[in-house]
Design an enzyme around this catalytic site. Structure first.
Site, PDB file in Angstrom:
ATOM      1  N   LYS A  54       0.885  -1.108   0.011  1.00  0.00           N
ATOM      2  CA  LYS A  54      -0.138   0.122  -0.044  1.00  0.00           C
ATOM      3  C   LYS A  54       0.820   1.367   0.055  1.00  0.00           C
ATOM      4  O   LYS A  54       0.293   2.245  -0.535  1.00  0.00           O
ATOM      5  CB  LYS A  54      -1.075   0.042   1.189  1.00  0.00           C
ATOM      6  N   SER A 307       1.346  -9.640  -0.674  1.00  0.00           N
ATOM      7  CA  SER A 307       1.157  -8.354  -0.628  1.00  0.00           C
ATOM      8  C   SER A 307       1.533  -7.652   0.797  1.00  0.00           C
ATOM      9  O   SER A 307       1.318  -6.267   1.041  1.00  0.00           O
ATOM     10  CB  SER A 307      -0.306  -8.186  -0.789  1.00  0.00           C
TER      11      SER A 307
HETATM   12  C1  LIG Z   1      -5.231  -3.743   0.844  1.00  0.00           C
HETATM   13  C2  LIG Z   1      -4.650  -5.093   0.857  1.00  0.00           C
HETATM   14  C3  LIG Z   1      -4.979  -5.912  -0.269  1.00  0.00           C
HETATM   15  C4  LIG Z   1      -6.054  -5.842  -1.177  1.00  0.00           C
HETATM   16  O1  LIG Z   1      -5.704  -4.635  -1.909  1.00  0.00           O
HETATM   17  P1  LIG Z   1      -7.016  -3.676  -2.596  1.00  0.00           P
HETATM   18  O2  LIG Z   1      -6.265  -2.601  -3.334  1.00  0.00           O
HETATM   19  O3  LIG Z   1      -7.871  -3.162  -1.611  1.00  0.00           O
HETATM   20  O4  LIG Z   1      -7.903  -4.733  -3.461  1.00  0.00           O
HETATM   21  C5  LIG Z   1      -4.271  -7.288  -0.402  1.00  0.00           C
HETATM   22  N1  LIG Z   1      -3.282  -7.500   0.480  1.00  0.00           N
HETATM   23  C6  LIG Z   1      -2.984  -6.459   1.679  1.00  0.00           C
HETATM   24  C7  LIG Z   1      -1.853  -7.178   2.707  1.00  0.00           C
HETATM   25  C8  LIG Z   1      -3.656  -5.300   1.784  1.00  0.00           C
HETATM   26  O5  LIG Z   1      -3.125  -4.588   2.788  1.00  0.00           O
END
Ligand SMILES: *Cc1c(COP(=O)(O)O)cnc(C)c1O
Length: 331
Positions: A54, A307
């Site tokens: 993010k 992510s």
């Molecule tokens: C926010 C997030 C997602 C999903 O992202 P979006 O843009 O909201 O679809 C996936 N994995 C993690 C760790 C996140 O913080």
């Protein structure tokens, strides 16, 4: 503001965020490549300074503000990782950040937000409640409202993750990423498909409260009930007034899957046992989907977006329990 994002926006974001957000490694996973008879690469965005991808979108959004807006500051609502990223970016750029969150957000994320210098406002039981408060602060205090996903600069920032994947391994033909508000899949999908239209982009959500998947099925944004999950970063709605990510997900995501809690737990434990990675549930849903739905990847070049890694010891212990393993969090 233009009304459509292009690959150029992602290249611009890539130049802009360099220095604050990392270009993360794309590492081949021997264990998963062997298991699925293909080549699997892990895009390690858990290694961003704030522990999740993010930061890319947050930095790009703040650097896109004009001088007057920078001086007034910004407000957002977030399940944690976006708020934390915005707080971190704000601290480094000298921009005041207020974050509105719901009571469902785990304590470790609230503490991390405060440590990053954000003003935290805890309000209501859902992300939508937190959002109403954020909009009020926008109206009454003149703060710039930044959506964690439904914002063109945020989406372009998240798209740099997909652009890097293709730059690092141009032969990638399949990309899996977690799906919540859709900023990640929209940006990654735009980047990957602009460069290789034949590549497949696959989004994964948890079984219950999969707001984007339910909205896609309904043909319009719908509201969902929020349910606690190991993939807590995938919770929350997409906004009934969604302006960007719903249409972009429709356009750039080939397929979406749902996964259950036990599969998420097993995927987390696979990464722990075989790759020595401790990641949050949302980062493991790609593996969970491939296992649960027995997706045939033979001969493919697969990238999994890892992510984030912001999880409490408690969630890790819960994952161990659900996966039927010893409680490694207690060792
Ligand atoms: C926010 C997030 C997602 C999903 O992202 P979006 O843009 O909201 O679809 C996936 N994995 C993690 C760790 C996140 O913080």
């Amino acid at each position: 503001m233009q009304n459509e994002l292009t690959l150029k926006d992602i290249y611009l974001a890539q130049q802009r965020i360099a220095g604050l957000a990392e270009r993360t490694p794309l590492l081949r996973s021997e264990s998963l490549s062997r298991r699925w008879d293909c080549n699997v690469w892990l895009k390690l965005d858990n290694l961003q300074p704030t522990g999740a991808f993010k930061l890319r979108g947050a930095v790009n959004a703040l650097l896109g503000l004009d001088k007057a807006q920078r001086e007034r500051g910004v407000v957002t609502m977030s399940t944690g990782n976006f708020g934390r990223a915005l707080a971190y970016a704000g601290q480094h750029l000298g921009i005041a950040v207020t974050v509105c969150i719901s009571k469902l957000v785990p304590d470790n994320k609230v503490a991390a937000l405060r440590e990053s210098g954000a003003q935290v406002v805890i309000v209501g039981d859902t992300q939508d409640d937190a959002d109403i408060e954020a909009r009020r602060l926008q109206q009454e205090e003149g703060l710039a409202y930044i959506s964690p996903f439904d914002d063109p600069l945020v989406i372009a920032g998240q798209g740099t993750c997909g652009l890097e994947i293709i730059q690092q391994q141009p032969q990638i033909d399949t990309v899996f990423a977690g799906l919540s508000g859709g900023g990640l899949i929209a940006g990654v999908g735009l980047a990957v498909k602009s460069i290789n239209p034949h590549a497949e982009v696959i989004g994964v959500s948890m079984n219950q409260g999969a707001a984007m998947l339910e909205s896609l099925a309904a043909g319009q944004p719908v509201q969902v009930q929020e349910v606690a999950s190991l993939a807590d970063s995938l919770g929350g709605g997409i906004g009934l007034d969604n302006a960007w990510t719903f249409a972009m997900t429709q356009r750039y995501m080939d397929r979406g899957y749902r996964v259950d809690e036990q599969q998420i737990a097993r995927a987390m434990l696979h990464l722990f046992n075989h790759e020595r990675l401790v990641v949050e549930g949302a980062a493991a849903v790609g593996i969970a989907a491939i296992e649960q739905h027995q997706i045939d990847l033979r001969g493919k070049q697969v990238a999994l977006v890892i992510s984030g890694q912001n999880l409490s010891n408690n969630s890790f212990a819960q994952a161990c329990h659900l996966a039927g393993e010893p409680n490694y969090a207690d060792l």
